[in-house]
Design a protein around this motif. Sequence first.
Motif, PDB file in Angstrom:
ATOM      1  N   PHE B 205      48.170  39.755  41.827  1.00 55.21           N
ATOM      2  CA  PHE B 205      47.769  41.048  42.033  1.00 55.21           C
ATOM      3  C   PHE B 205      47.480  41.338  40.498  1.00 55.21           C
ATOM      4  CE2 PHE B 205      51.865  40.136  45.196  1.00 55.21           C
ATOM      5  CZ  PHE B 205      51.456  40.912  45.798  1.00 55.21           C
ATOM      6  N   GLU B 213      43.814  45.914  42.580  1.00 55.01           N
ATOM      7  CA  GLU B 213      42.038  45.824  42.685  1.00 55.01           C
ATOM      8  C   GLU B 213      41.865  44.511  43.767  1.00 55.01           C
ATOM      9  OE1 GLU B 213      39.839  48.640  39.764  1.00 55.01           O
ATOM     10  OE2 GLU B 213      38.889  46.334  40.915  1.00 55.01           O
ATOM     11  N   GLN B 214      42.663  43.896  43.150  1.00 59.04           N
ATOM     12  CA  GLN B 214      43.003  42.665  44.251  1.00 59.04           C
ATOM     13  C   GLN B 214      43.657  41.525  44.648  1.00 59.04           C
ATOM     14  OE1 GLN B 214      39.700  39.748  42.980  1.00 59.04           O
ATOM     15  NE2 GLN B 214      39.932  38.485  45.024  1.00 59.04           N
ATOM     16  N   GLN B 215      44.417  40.630  45.847  1.00 59.73           N
ATOM     17  CA  GLN B 215      45.367  40.434  45.598  1.00 59.73           C
ATOM     18  C   GLN B 215      45.036  38.793  46.389  1.00 59.73           C
ATOM     19  OE1 GLN B 215      48.338  43.117  47.707  1.00 59.73           O
ATOM     20  NE2 GLN B 215      48.264  41.294  49.587  1.00 59.73           N
ATOM     21  N   GLY B 216      46.025  38.031  45.273  1.00 58.71           N
ATOM     22  CA  GLY B 216      45.850  36.228  46.086  1.00 58.71           C
ATOM     23  C   GLY B 216      46.139  35.333  45.279  1.00 58.71           C
ATOM     24  N   GLU B 220      42.159  31.532  44.079  1.00 58.75           N
ATOM     25  CA  GLU B 220      40.985  32.742  44.641  1.00 58.75           C
ATOM     26  C   GLU B 220      41.179  33.890  44.204  1.00 58.75           C
ATOM     27  OE1 GLU B 220      43.904  32.472  48.664  1.00 58.75           O
ATOM     28  OE2 GLU B 220      42.713  34.976  48.538  1.00 58.75           O
ATOM     29  N   VAL B 221      41.517  34.588  43.470  1.00 58.76           N
ATOM     30  CA  VAL B 221      40.811  35.130  43.268  1.00 58.76           C
ATOM     31  C   VAL B 221      40.157  35.055  41.654  1.00 58.76           C
ATOM     32  CG1 VAL B 221      42.210  37.842  41.586  1.00 58.76           C
ATOM     33  CG2 VAL B 221      42.977  36.353  43.238  1.00 58.76           C
ATOM     34  N   PRO B 225      36.123  36.559  43.289  1.00 60.35           N
ATOM     35  CA  PRO B 225      36.385  37.842  42.466  1.00 60.35           C
ATOM     36  C   PRO B 225      36.088  38.965  43.055  1.00 60.35           C
ATOM     37  CG  PRO B 225      35.325  37.473  40.824  1.00 60.35           C
ATOM     38  CD  PRO B 225      35.366  36.300  41.529  1.00 60.35           C
ATOM     39  N   ALA B 226      37.011  39.952  43.794  1.00 62.64           N
ATOM     40  CA  ALA B 226      36.274  40.958  44.626  1.00 62.64           C
ATOM     41  C   ALA B 226      35.097  42.030  44.119  1.00 62.64           C
ATOM     42  CB  ALA B 226      37.673  41.759  45.733  1.00 62.64           C
ATOM     43  N   THR B 227      35.566  42.739  42.502  1.00 60.20           N
ATOM     44  CA  THR B 227      35.220  43.262  41.299  1.00 60.20           C
ATOM     45  C   THR B 227      34.775  43.132  40.679  1.00 60.20           C
ATOM     46  OG1 THR B 227      37.510  44.361  40.744  1.00 60.20           O
ATOM     47  CG2 THR B 227      36.861  44.866  43.190  1.00 60.20           C
ATOM     48  N   VAL B 230      38.126  43.264  38.463  1.00 59.19           N
ATOM     49  CA  VAL B 230      38.686  41.969  38.384  1.00 59.19           C
ATOM     50  C   VAL B 230      37.905  40.314  37.630  1.00 59.19           C
ATOM     51  CG1 VAL B 230      39.631  39.752  40.428  1.00 59.19           C
ATOM     52  CG2 VAL B 230      39.913  42.475  39.982  1.00 59.19           C
ATOM     53  N   ARG B 355      31.198  46.633  43.675  1.00 65.33           N
ATOM     54  CA  ARG B 355      32.229  45.788  44.600  1.00 65.33           C
ATOM     55  C   ARG B 355      31.438  44.268  45.177  1.00 65.33           C
ATOM     56  NH1 ARG B 355      35.881  48.095  46.054  1.00 65.33           N
ATOM     57  NH2 ARG B 355      36.587  45.677  46.889  1.00 65.33           N
TER      58      ARG B 355
END
Lengths: 755, 358
Positions: B205, B213-216, B220-221, B225-227, B230, B355
């Motif tokens: 997390f 901000e992101q989890q996984g 994967e993260v 990265p979602a942002t 991250v 994003r």
Amino acid sequence: MIRRRTAARLALAGLALAPLLLGAGEARADEGDEAATIQLWHAYRGAEEEALQAILEAHRAAGGPPVETLAIPYDAFGSKLGAAIPLGEGPDLYIDSHERLGDYRVRGIVAPVGDAFEGEAAFRSNAVQAVTLDDAIWGLPLSQKCVALYVNQGLLKEVPATLEGFAGLRDTLPEGVFPLAYEAQGAYVHSALLGAFGGSLLGPDDSFGFVGDPAVRSLNLARALIDGGVVPSDADGALVTNLFRGGKAATAISGPWLAADLEGSGIDYRVELLPKVEAADGAPMRPLLTVEAVMLSPEGAKRADVRALARRIAGPEAAALRQERARTLTARADVPLPPGDKLLAAFAAQAEVATPMPSAPAMRATWEPANRAIKAFLRGELDAEAATEGARKRFDDVRRPLPPPASPTPLLIVVGLLLLYGAFSLVRQVRSGELVPALRRSIPAYRYVAHAVITVGLLVILPLVVGAATSLWAGRPETGHYVGLANFVDILTARGGPLLATGSFYVVLLVTLLWTLANVFFHLAIGVSLGLVLSRPTMKLRGLYRVLLIIPWAVPNYVTALAWKGMFHRQFGAVTGLINALNQTFGLSIEPIAWFSHFSTAFTANLATNVWLGFPFMMVVTLGALTSVPGDVLEAAEVDGATRWQRMWQVTLPIIRPTLLPAVTLGAIWTFNMFNVVFLVSGGEPDGTTDILVSEAYRWAFTREAQYGYAAAYAVLIFLMLASVTRLGEWKAGRRAAREAAAARAAQAVEGGGH
Amino acid sequence: MVAVSVQQVTKSFGATKVLRGVDVHVPAGGFAVLVGPSGCGKSTLLRLLAGLEEVTSGSIRFGEREVTRLEPRERDIAMVFQSYALYPHLTVRDNLAFGLRLRKTDPAEIGRRVDEAAAMLGLSHLLDRLPKALSGGQRQRVAMGRAIVRRPALFLFDEPLSNLDAALRAQVRVDIRKLHDQLGATSVYVTHDQVEAMTLADVMFVLNGGVVEQQGAPLEVYDAPATRFVAGFLGSPAMNFIKATIEDAGGGGLRARLGDGSANLALPPGLPARPGQAVEVGVRPHDLELCDESAAEIHLKVDFVELLGPEIHAHCVLAGAPVIACLETRTGVSVGDTLPLRVRRLHLFDQESGRALR
């Protein structure tokens, strides 16, 4: 340029020094004129001092030599004289009470007045008797003081003719007003009663006088007065003043000093002769008479101008001036009383039936046993015979012959061996060739510490050594002799008496230990609890509470002690007030507690006072120690499952324990030697049972024939006990620290070798 | 072994909002890592799980059990503190046994469990020492042992390695993961070190500013990265970011005009970007690859070279923005060279929202 500046500096320096040089010249002139200046010491204040200055001015105006006066507090007078006169620094003449003459004579600080005495006819016979020792006159009487009967004219018109008659007044006086107030528990006023029965505190040949038939009968009469509600029990001087001033006593037995306290009180009073005593076949009460006298030091007595001044101070003009200005009753027979001064007239009449206080040194040893006997009897602990017999034993114990002089040979041998050993080791070190270079290397370091070493040596080491050496001597400083370890033997064998009798070293030691343990326990319990409560960050007004709780610590402890003593007063103390309030509110019938009549209650009163004084220190130490408890360790315990209570007992307290230990040691030492509280609150009451070692040592030094050597032996024993206990604690702590250091080194080694 | 479920938890200290609605779900037996920069709220979230702080709103469940308002001792958890928080007055043995004694466990059982944990952690020869006679690594192991002997349903770790030196940290990291696999209890681990996060976590997390901000799964993260935050937080050296504008490259393709406009980069097809959009192009240093002049997408001039042994970090400038490329040492790149490079993989972030565009 440079030369000019130097010259300017020299000139400035010369200017600065000029006054000094002139001053020195003047001082030298003074020295040359020294024989003419007379030194006079006195303990006067206020009107009495003004009167003395007026007399001295008159003497100067009549062509007398200049006089330098020095006012010394009454309590310190004797010791200052004793210290100054043998060194040639003291006064040529001084004004003091006659009862000290015997003591001063033994110490060689007073001389017969010789031609300064005008003849017996000039003075009242009682006064002359007071200053006569072995047919010589040792002082010129100035004034006389004794107690008499103060009568509140608003409450009482007709004074009963006899002491027993006062009992009849109870029904005519308003509720709560005592017919008579006097210090029934003190031997000073009681001796007036004793005098009526023909007794006196000091018997023939310096034996104890407060025994036998007169003593028993006077005591029984005092008890009858208290039991009959005529006289308040437990009254001290301040209480007598308050009762009479407040209209709560119809009459009071007191001295001229009460008149000063009554100014502005609005009480309408007169002074009369003390009543007669029916049980003594109508003999009058005979109070002790104190005569103030001019005394000459041995040096002063040799000087004609000093004797002339003494003669003038004791002369008729001076006496009249004193009577007029300071209202002191003259000791002269040829000076009339100021017309219309009824107070002085009454005291003058009373002085005629008073007994001059014996001036023999043994007199001072009578007070403590007599006071204790009176108190023990009035408390009902002992009957009159047993109480007075016990007092005589105590008197004889204090007056017991000094230990015989011991040969100083063993001491000299020990000192010699020590010196020899020191010299031997010094020689060995010098010969080994290391000492001299080491000394040379260290000389700069010695320069830095020299002033501290000298200061500590003078202020700490030297008094310690002198104190310890004193314990090997006996008797007065002027007349003492070396007795070896006899003082210690006396103390440790309880002076031949039973080892567990009241006042023996072992019993006092037990009381001291109990006192220390109880105090430290409560200090710790209350201090740590409050520290824990006050350290909680969520508490409101925390700072205010901290300040309030530290106040007991900030107040000087003798003030606190006196306040608590007042609160524990049986009749008028706050505790009794509380009990009365409880009784009234809830209809209870709790008896007021006579706090100082029993060991347990007197000890409790001391304890309460000292706990009040001591807990803030532990609280402050605890607050400091708590900052060393890491917050996350407490949280770890919380996660581990500890309740708040378990966290306190199993985590917080064990962690602050090492910080508290030195404070506890310190607190124990302070308590062990807490003279002020014991001396001021219970004063050893009842019967010396609540005395601790230091207050016992004090009594031997200052109330029992100045047995400094004996008291010093007590002090040495106290020092040895405290020092050895502290050393033991340090040794244990040192061993623990060494163990832990070794373990830490092992851990470092492991870390260095990898994991 | 319990699942941990944090729902919409907020936490404020006075006016300061530290957590602004956090959802965290850890499966039973999982190893979750909360990672983020200082002040992101990760330690606060851990303390909420421990019960050392109270939530402002939201709920926490361990399995089926609602624990939001329970005391720490009622939650069946153990925690390893950053400072280790050993009881300074107790020996190692008593430190380990403390929690069990409070629970009135049978003394024989306590002895057995303490010996077992000590053997597991190599503490057997230190049991009679006080904490101050231990080295840092030994203290860390005692703190772990204290957690292990309790056999809790949930382990909480609050930056347990940050007081150790680098070499020791790498080793203990491995030990912790092994222990977790051996014991099987659920673990929640807080760190600001992305290497620890990557190596330890089953599920990661990333927290920032009081929100997740992101989890996984870590990879994967890392890969997606979602942002921008991250993307920049994970990976070392950090991802290169170059401001760019999207342009139509013709033929239905898009390209990014980089920085000052002195370079362009063709974008792979299928990205949800439109011409004229202000973006940031993100390229991990390891995704830049030397290639033939013909295949080069961009050219970089080397300013400075860091020699790390197996690889070199070439510090360059691309269209006015600093860029680092990680290259193999044997390529022999030196200062002043101009490198023809291929971009193996690029990330695109909207400049305004931060994003990822994908």
